[in-house]
Design a protein around this motif. Structure first.
Motif, PDB file in Angstrom:
ATOM      1  N   GLY A 213       0.819  -1.209   0.000  1.00  0.00           N
ATOM      2  CA  GLY A 213       0.000   0.000   0.000  1.00  0.00           C
ATOM      3  C   GLY A 213       0.853   1.258   0.000  1.00  0.00           C
ATOM      4  O   GLY A 213       0.573   2.225  -0.732  1.00  0.00           O
ATOM      5  N   HIS A 214       1.921   1.250   0.806  1.00  0.00           N
ATOM      6  CA  HIS A 214       2.835   2.395   0.819  1.00  0.00           C
ATOM      7  C   HIS A 214       3.542   2.534  -0.525  1.00  0.00           C
ATOM      8  O   HIS A 214       3.702   3.640  -1.057  1.00  0.00           O
ATOM      9  CB  HIS A 214       3.880   2.221   1.925  1.00  0.00           C
ATOM     10  N   PHE A 215       3.975   1.393  -1.075  1.00  0.00           N
ATOM     11  CA  PHE A 215       4.734   1.413  -2.319  1.00  0.00           C
ATOM     12  C   PHE A 215       3.892   1.946  -3.470  1.00  0.00           C
ATOM     13  O   PHE A 215       4.356   2.762  -4.278  1.00  0.00           O
ATOM     14  CB  PHE A 215       5.210  -0.012  -2.635  1.00  0.00           C
ATOM     15  N   SER A 216       2.658   1.498  -3.568  1.00  0.00           N
ATOM     16  CA  SER A 216       1.795   1.883  -4.696  1.00  0.00           C
ATOM     17  C   SER A 216       1.031   3.170  -4.443  1.00  0.00           C
ATOM     18  O   SER A 216       0.240   3.589  -5.292  1.00  0.00           O
ATOM     19  CB  SER A 216       0.807   0.749  -4.992  1.00  0.00           C
ATOM     20  N   GLY A 217       1.255   3.780  -3.298  1.00  0.00           N
ATOM     21  CA  GLY A 217       0.515   5.002  -2.979  1.00  0.00           C
ATOM     22  C   GLY A 217      -0.966   4.741  -2.789  1.00  0.00           C
ATOM     23  O   GLY A 217      -1.795   5.638  -3.014  1.00  0.00           O
ATOM     24  N   GLY A 218      -1.303   3.513  -2.368  1.00  0.00           N
ATOM     25  CA  GLY A 218      -2.703   3.172  -2.145  1.00  0.00           C
ATOM     26  C   GLY A 218      -3.483   2.882  -3.403  1.00  0.00           C
ATOM     27  O   GLY A 218      -4.704   2.697  -3.349  1.00  0.00           O
ATOM     28  N   LYS A 219      -2.791   2.797  -4.552  1.00  0.00           N
ATOM     29  CA  LYS A 219      -3.494   2.577  -5.815  1.00  0.00           C
ATOM     30  C   LYS A 219      -3.851   1.115  -6.054  1.00  0.00           C
ATOM     31  O   LYS A 219      -4.730   0.814  -6.862  1.00  0.00           O
ATOM     32  CB  LYS A 219      -2.627   3.093  -6.975  1.00  0.00           C
ATOM     33  N   GLU A 220      -3.129   0.204  -5.389  1.00  0.00           N
ATOM     34  CA  GLU A 220      -3.386  -1.218  -5.568  1.00  0.00           C
ATOM     35  C   GLU A 220      -3.607  -1.883  -4.215  1.00  0.00           C
ATOM     36  O   GLU A 220      -2.935  -1.549  -3.239  1.00  0.00           O
ATOM     37  CB  GLU A 220      -2.211  -1.903  -6.280  1.00  0.00           C
ATOM     38  N   GLU A 221      -4.537  -2.824  -4.182  1.00  0.00           N
ATOM     39  CA  GLU A 221      -4.823  -3.560  -2.960  1.00  0.00           C
ATOM     40  C   GLU A 221      -4.191  -4.941  -3.036  1.00  0.00           C
ATOM     41  O   GLU A 221      -4.480  -5.721  -3.947  1.00  0.00           O
ATOM     42  CB  GLU A 221      -6.332  -3.686  -2.754  1.00  0.00           C
ATOM     43  N   PHE A 222      -3.329  -5.242  -2.088  1.00  0.00           N
ATOM     44  CA  PHE A 222      -2.612  -6.515  -2.048  1.00  0.00           C
ATOM     45  C   PHE A 222      -3.397  -7.524  -1.225  1.00  0.00           C
ATOM     46  O   PHE A 222      -3.883  -7.224  -0.137  1.00  0.00           O
ATOM     47  CB  PHE A 222      -1.228  -6.284  -1.423  1.00  0.00           C
ATOM     48  N   SER A 223      -3.504  -8.757  -1.712  1.00  0.00           N
ATOM     49  CA  SER A 223      -4.124  -9.828  -0.931  1.00  0.00           C
ATOM     50  C   SER A 223      -3.430 -11.140  -1.250  1.00  0.00           C
ATOM     51  O   SER A 223      -2.860 -11.321  -2.332  1.00  0.00           O
ATOM     52  CB  SER A 223      -5.632  -9.939  -1.204  1.00  0.00           C
TER      53      SER A 223
END
Length: 368
Positions: A213-223
């Motif tokens: 989330g930090h890396f993508s600036g909140g643009k992608e959700e990791f699961s």
């Protein structure tokens, strides 16, 4: 957690080596094939009893030598401790000593010196086969949970024996009479593995989502989704229920295993998938997304181990920075503000501002 110094004797390309390390970043530089990765392998082996490039202990012993030794002084668990491994080129079992006292298994030094390794091969683990992802999880879990390593070793032993039964049954049909015993034991131990893995992947996915989330600036959700045998509907269920689930799946594959002569079902087939905004990385992730997700997993592993042990594991970066673009390099380097770090690099002047530089040439330190 800090590795103060290391003594190698007849390990890989090292005849003998004494090295002292900084408590922060240690930059290990030198040309290719000089021993930089061998040094990281020795450090990883010292704390875990596992080599990340081979499963054969004899391959770690310098060519022509009868034995190898890895010894280190570690500050861990609020005191100075020593670890020593003696490895042999033949069939003789390896020897382990903690603070001068001989130990029987690597589980008896769990938590003394934990490491997290990140190498270029890891950058493809999410795109490759399931075996690479299982190795990633097993390496972390064996350090986190000594009982897991014991269960994994037992499961592998039983699985190998069952495989021989399935292959040899045509020559000796009486072997089928003992097959149910092996199946029952596989289900018992396999249920333990699934229980451990489910909880590990839950924590790993949670921590990795924060980093991504930090890396993508909140643009992608990791699961992250853990996948085991289909009859296990809830991997967090009691171990007894997981055992029954495994038995049901094994029974449904009994005839297929006999016909194929292979073990077709069990946690040795487990896998996990990583999703970014609900799309699987393995199928749809770009190279940049795949690398970012992998970095997040490795940093999450370190954070998870730190929370569990109350100490920051030693981070080993084996030539991984050269494989990353500047933005990803910066992201990784910004996450190593605490704990001890070892970084190998072929370019001596590239990261010298990070910390202490150790130059390796032909298995010798020429600058420390």
């Amino acid at each position: 957690m800090k590795l103060n110094n290391l003594h190698l004797e007849n390990f890989r390309n090292y005849g003998e080596l004494f090295a002292a390390f900084d408590k922060g970043v240690n930059l290990i530089v030198g040309d290719n094939a000089q021993g930089k990765t061998n040094l990281l392998e020795a450090i990883a082996f010292l704390g875990s009893g596992r080599a990340f490039r081979t499963q054969k202990t004899a391959e770690l012993v310098h060519f022509g030598a009868e034995f190898a030794q890895i010894e280190g002084s570690v500050f861990s668990q609020e005191r100075e401790q020593s670890l020593r491994w003696v490895l042999f080129s033949g069939q003789r079992p390896r020897q382990l000593y903690r603070n001068g006292v001989k130990k029987k298994t690597a589980g008896e030094i769990a938590g003394v010196m934990q490491t997290v390794l990140f190498c270029p091969e890891d950058l493809t683990v999410l795109k490759g086969g399931a075996s690479g992802r299982r190795r990633l999880a097993d390496a972390a879990l064996c350090q986190l949970r000594p009982n897991y390593e014991a269960a994994l070793t037992e499961y592998s032993r039983i699985l190998e024996q069952k495989s021989r039964i399935l292959k040899d049954r045509y020559e000796n049909t009486a072997l089928l009479e003992i097959l149910p015993e092996y199946n029952a034991r596989l289900c018992q131990v396999g249920a333990l593995l699934i229980s451990y893995r489910a909880r590990f992947f839950e924590g790993l996915g949670r921590e990795a989502s924060v980093y991504h989330g930090h890396f993508s600036g909140g643009k992608e959700e990791f699961s992250l989704v853990y996948r085991t045998v289909s009859t296990v509907e809830d991997p967090f269920a009691p171990v007894s229920q997981l055992e029954d689930n495994l038995k049901a799946h094994l029974e449904s594959h009994y005839r297929a295993e006999l016909e194929s002569g292979q073990c077709l079902t069990g946690p040795h087939k487990d896998d996990f998938d990583v999703f970014l905004s609900d799309l699987p990385v393995k199928a749809f992730g770009s190279q940049g997304q795949t690398r970012t997700a992998t970095i997040s997993l490795k940093l999450a592993q370190r954070q998870l181990m730190k929370k569990e042990a109350g100490q920051t594991p030693i981070l080993l970066l084996d030539d991984v920075l050269s494989e990353l673009d500047p933005a990803r390099q910066d992201f990784v380097l910004n996450q190593i503000t605490d704990g001890q770090v070892f970084i190998t690099c072929c370019e001596p002047g590239r990261f010298t501002e990070l910390g202490t530089t150790i130059e390796i040439k032909q298995g010798n330190i020429i600058k420390n």
